[in-house]
Design a protein around this motif. Sequence first.
Motif, PDB file in Angstrom:
ATOM      1  N   VAL A   3      -3.318  -0.761  -3.492  1.00  0.00           N
ATOM      2  CA  VAL A   3      -4.190  -1.094  -2.364  1.00  0.00           C
ATOM      3  C   VAL A   3      -5.630  -0.786  -2.750  1.00  0.00           C
ATOM      4  O   VAL A   3      -5.920   0.257  -3.340  1.00  0.00           O
ATOM      5  CB  VAL A   3      -3.775  -0.306  -1.107  1.00  0.00           C
ATOM      6  N   GLU A  62      -6.830  -3.938   1.104  1.00  0.00           N
ATOM      7  CA  GLU A  62      -6.381  -5.206   0.526  1.00  0.00           C
ATOM      8  C   GLU A  62      -5.259  -4.954  -0.461  1.00  0.00           C
ATOM      9  O   GLU A  62      -5.324  -4.000  -1.241  1.00  0.00           O
ATOM     10  CB  GLU A  62      -7.517  -5.902  -0.228  1.00  0.00           C
ATOM     11  N   ARG A  63      -4.260  -5.812  -0.412  1.00  0.00           N
ATOM     12  CA  ARG A  63      -3.186  -5.812  -1.410  1.00  0.00           C
ATOM     13  C   ARG A  63      -3.149  -7.193  -2.024  1.00  0.00           C
ATOM     14  O   ARG A  63      -3.033  -8.182  -1.310  1.00  0.00           O
ATOM     15  CB  ARG A  63      -1.839  -5.482  -0.767  1.00  0.00           C
ATOM     16  N   SER A  64      -3.277  -7.241  -3.339  1.00  0.00           N
ATOM     17  CA  SER A  64      -3.275  -8.520  -4.063  1.00  0.00           C
ATOM     18  C   SER A  64      -4.336  -9.467  -3.500  1.00  0.00           C
ATOM     19  O   SER A  64      -4.113 -10.668  -3.386  1.00  0.00           O
ATOM     20  CB  SER A  64      -1.894  -9.177  -4.016  1.00  0.00           C
ATOM     21  N   CYS A  87       3.059  -5.732   6.638  1.00  0.00           N
ATOM     22  CA  CYS A  87       2.771  -4.591   5.760  1.00  0.00           C
ATOM     23  C   CYS A  87       3.107  -3.250   6.415  1.00  0.00           C
ATOM     24  O   CYS A  87       2.918  -2.200   5.800  1.00  0.00           O
ATOM     25  CB  CYS A  87       1.298  -4.599   5.358  1.00  0.00           C
ATOM     26  N   VAL A  92       0.218   1.301   3.966  1.00  0.00           N
ATOM     27  CA  VAL A  92      -1.122   0.729   4.112  1.00  0.00           C
ATOM     28  C   VAL A  92      -1.923   1.503   5.156  1.00  0.00           C
ATOM     29  O   VAL A  92      -3.051   1.925   4.909  1.00  0.00           O
ATOM     30  CB  VAL A  92      -1.062  -0.779   4.460  1.00  0.00           C
TER      31      VAL A  92
END
Length: 149
Positions: A3, A62-64, A87, A92
């Motif tokens: 993340v 943000e993830r990916s 998520c 997160v």
Amino acid sequence: MGVVYRPAMRNDANRLCDIRRRSILELAPPTMTIAEAQTWAAKLTPSGMERKLRELEVWVAERSGIVAGWGAISGDRLEGLYTAPECAGQGVGAGLLDRLEGLMRERQFPLVYAEASSNARSFYLRRGYRAAGHQTPAGAWPIAKELLT
């Protein structure tokens, strides 16, 4: 992929508003009725989110490269914390909360104050928050956590 946390930008407003809306509608029931969740979700419009971006310090997770959640602070107050439903339960929200508390700790705030919804109250209590008052007429639970020990 891990993340990444970053300050929110103005062009994030619609995406953040959508995450908040979906988070409330999908995660708040069964601790509240669907009608109550719909009323709560409708309280923030995209223009209201743009105002939050101007008035508060808003961070995104943000993830990916995809926004997975966001949180906002103002001084020693946590003003909001939302995770995209897809998520939820994946760390997160916890990571974002750690980031926001870290910022407040660096600024030497001894306590962080917030109001938790019924569905999020146990999340905060597991992370060291304690009750700081009775449930408000609007249904929020005042909570606080010591930052400087």
